[in-house]
Design a protein around this motif. Sequence first.
Motif, mmCIF file in Angstrom:
data_model
loop_
_atom_site.group_PDB
_atom_site.id
_atom_site.type_symbol
_atom_site.label_atom_id
_atom_site.label_comp_id
_atom_site.label_asym_id
_atom_site.label_seq_id
_atom_site.Cartn_x
_atom_site.Cartn_y
_atom_site.Cartn_z
ATOM 1 N N ALA A 88 -10.894 6.543 -5.648
ATOM 2 C CA ALA A 88 -10.332 7.892 -5.728
ATOM 3 C C ALA A 88 -11.162 8.778 -6.644
ATOM 4 O O ALA A 88 -11.168 10.004 -6.502
ATOM 5 C CB ALA A 88 -8.892 7.830 -6.226
ATOM 6 N N LEU A 103 -10.438 14.792 -1.571
ATOM 7 C CA LEU A 103 -9.921 13.429 -1.608
ATOM 8 C C LEU A 103 -8.708 13.295 -0.704
ATOM 9 O O LEU A 103 -7.825 14.155 -0.692
ATOM 10 C CB LEU A 103 -9.526 13.070 -3.051
ATOM 11 N N MET A 113 -5.749 10.241 0.382
ATOM 12 C CA MET A 113 -5.212 8.917 0.063
ATOM 13 C C MET A 113 -3.995 8.649 0.948
ATOM 14 O O MET A 113 -3.113 9.501 1.084
ATOM 15 C CB MET A 113 -4.809 8.838 -1.412
ATOM 16 N N ASP A 143 -3.627 0.543 1.578
ATOM 17 C CA ASP A 143 -4.087 1.763 0.918
ATOM 18 C C ASP A 143 -5.449 2.147 1.489
ATOM 19 O O ASP A 143 -6.347 1.292 1.572
ATOM 20 C CB ASP A 143 -4.226 1.562 -0.588
ATOM 21 N N THR A 150 -8.476 5.192 1.064
ATOM 22 C CA THR A 150 -8.949 6.306 0.243
ATOM 23 C C THR A 150 -10.284 6.795 0.772
ATOM 24 O O THR A 150 -11.168 5.980 1.096
ATOM 25 C CB THR A 150 -9.127 5.870 -1.228
ATOM 26 N N ARG A 210 -13.193 9.935 -0.195
ATOM 27 C CA ARG A 210 -13.573 11.025 -1.092
ATOM 28 C C ARG A 210 -14.969 11.529 -0.711
ATOM 29 O O ARG A 210 -15.887 10.739 -0.544
ATOM 30 C CB ARG A 210 -13.570 10.568 -2.546
#
Length: 1018
Positions: free
Chosen positions: A232, A591, A593, A605, A607, A609
């Motif tokens: 992140a 970003l 998520m 999860d 993520t 970026r």
Amino acid sequence: MRSKYKWILSILCLFFFQVGFAQQKTLTGTVVEDGLSLPGVTVIIEGTQEGTQTDLNGKYSISVKPGQTLIFSFIGMKDVKYKVGAASFYNVHMVAAGEELEEVVVMAYGQTKAKNEITGNVVAVKGEVISQTPVASVDQALQGRVAGLQIASTSGSPGAVQNIRIRGRNSMSANNEPLYVVDGMPIITDNLSGAVDSDGVATGTSLSALSGINSDDIESMTVLKDAAATAAYGARGGNGVILITTKKGKRGEPSYSLKTSVGFQNFARKGPKFLSGEQKKELWLEANINSFGKEEGFNKDNVWDWYVGDYGNDGLVQWVNNGSVNNDWRKAVKNQDALVASVSLGVNGGDEKGTYYASLGHDKYEGAVIGSDFRKVTGSFNMTRNLNEKLDITIGANVSNIKQNGIMEGGAYFSNPNLTGMFMSPWAPIYAEDGSYNLDTPAGLHNSLYTSKHNSIVNDITRVISNNAIGYKILDDLKFESSIGLDYTLSNYSQYYNPIHGDGKAYKGSASQDEKRIFNYVWQNSLNYRFYLGDSHRFNVKGVMEYQKNKFNRLQGRGEVLPPGMEGLGTAAANFTTFADYYDWSQLSYLGMLNYDYQNRYLLDVTFRREGSSRFSKDERWGNFFAVGGAWNISSEAFMDSAHAISLLRLRGSYGTTGNSTINPNMYMQLLEPGTYNNESAIIAYQYGGPLGWEKQEKFDTGVEFGFFNNRLTGSFTYFQSKSKDLLYQRPLSMTSGYEAQWMNIGDMTNRGIEVELNYDLFRGDDFNWSIGGNVGTVKNKVTNMPVINGETVKVLGSYNAIEEGKAYGTWYLREYAGVDAQTGNAQWYKADGTKTTNYNEAEVRYQNTSALPKVTGGVNTHVDYKGFYMDALFSFAAGYSVYDGWASYTNTVNSRSLYTYNGTTELMDRWQHPGDITDVPRVSTGGNANYTSPSTRWLYDGDHIRLRQLTFGYNLKKEAVKFIGVDGVNLAVSAMNPFTWVKDKRLKWDPEVDATGFVEMATPPLKSVIFTLNVKF
């Protein structure tokens, strides 16, 4: 009469109606988790069957009476109880069940998760542990508590920077320190001291940017290690992330805490012993016998008469004539039992609409070496407020002022008290005959007792870290938040050298001043949306736009010739010089998520970026980073219901990319700088630029977490691998190019290892509890790729270590010492064919299969409590690394440098004297064996050690006693920091915890202390 009773009965009915029913009211509010509404929460009145449920928007409405207690419950959440008061509106914040409140872990960008909801590798250290560790800089409290985290000490001076490595070294030339985030704000953690040269290399005591944070203000410190946890933060998270969460208020009446402590500190290890005057005399006379005895016709019996005849007025003769007083300079520069004192006061409270927390603190640390000390004043304030059902704000600020009196340490600075204590001859008197300081010191050395009193080196730092946010609930499950973090540092560094003795004598006194202003701000805008599909599928989606800007201004001035009693730069009369510097850099990031949870059994999860940095070339500016993490809570499966011994069993794993961008700005540009030529202004070529882009890392992590027997035995096992590519490397250039080096993206590096954590409650009871735990982490580093230039793979071979493909970064690369020739007393080294030689230049330079980076680190802790009494102990250890004594060429020579000009260690007393002697110390002489202290394994030591990091004994007063004196709690404790250290290599007398380069430096070593603490809550 009957009508009279009717009237009385009516009055009683009315009274009971007023008491029993008139006070009844309607209480409304919203139940939230992580700031978003939580539908389907059961709300009941304790002791009755009356209740309701929150609607799809998380709202509830219920008829209650003041004094009744409501219970809010939801599957997977911890019950919340609320005693009804005068308010008619109450919002409820729920957290995951199965974990105590302190087990809820703060994650990246304000997310909070229970341990069984985390897919990444995360270790949280509670604030109470941090506050009970009396150190000047809060990062030091992590040593031994986090698997895979290693702290290397740059100096034991109060407030000095500590080198932290999480899972080893990931870069060759770029920064290897983790990213620090305070309440969501990525802060600047550079050395704040003004004692640096033009290249930014420290010339004196460093100052940690974290030393301004009061440890009593910390709620938790969370270490993020793998890609799922750090991606992140993109490239900034490549070396790991340390999240510092400060305390927030709690709903209820104001509560106060007062903590005060006092103690003292000294060197953790005594270090090597240095020669006394008599020992030095014995060795020096023997050196003269060995060098001139045969020619001049003297021996041990008559050498003194000969020496006095030929050297009638030198330092040794004067010392003997003055009574042979042993001058222990090493002891003289120490500040024995240096004082440590601190006090802090905090208050917190709140109501149904918000909370507040405020604190004040003052710390004072004397240095264990003369001339150094540290003082800080801190103030902290945090407030949260629900302005209405949709709008909330958060305001936070941490303000600190630090004053650090530093010393010129870490190098061969003649006013460095550490150097004075090691180099100064015991023949040189500390005081003159009249009792004043002796200023006629030999070999150009300074009397540091004088300079520490008459010179000044001061860092005065004021820092403000402020975090502010406003949140708006667009829909009950959709929230927008805009936050801005401000980090402003005003640094004043002043230096004064007196005109009488020391560095200022040649300039008739000198003064300098260095003003730095660092402004760093981070603006974040986020949307957070949470929704459910049925009762089993839970989603949380977050999108963030982040912009970071950093501005650095510096103005420096210096002047000479200062009148007596004047120390300020403005009083200098001649040779003024000035220097100014400015740079800035910025970073823009986007970003996304996604968190998915299926019945708290399967977790996912994701993520992503994308970020751009002004540090890199225009075509290389943008980088993409991602991570995928998953976990399976096996113990939540139905088939585990019969496995009563298993409390927790879960698998997790992650894969992703991060990177590194922590280099100085504008390294990709060709730069010019102003200069002079023939007394005219000129422009000089300064930097050779070139294309430069992101350093990239691929990280893989997998592990298992377990708990048995109602979590009596808990632990985890992890395997990780990190591959760094396109390393940011400052490649040396040929001097014919006109430049020293060029920043490039070259080379690859790999780190891999395992981490194990284990904790066991030996006894659990009402009066007696005993637990023991530990962690261990390994890391194996290898340079896997170096560029090919002119058909050959690049090798970087230094005097002590090397960088070569297939080897660990910075592997020690030295000639191998072979001891002393028993017949001649000369030093020997090994040649390539394995034979020995007394010719240093004939010896083979070999890789030693070890570097400055420990291959194994860890800690062991235990806690015992019995009826209010408790004991905590923490051991830390490190193994598989080596440290090098680069100063041996001054303190261990077997010629005049150590035996006459300066001073040597008592190891020299083991020198070779007669044929057949077996020793590592050669024959002494006035000028021979010069290569004995040249780079070789003779001065390479095994750094393996175990250190008792902290030992605490305490007592919590019983409730009866606390109630009697009118407070809520009283704690008394005494802590010993670093009281004992065991070192495997008996030859190593220095402290094994050196800075990340692996070299013993002339800096204050790590310290041990004893601290007494009183903590009162009221």
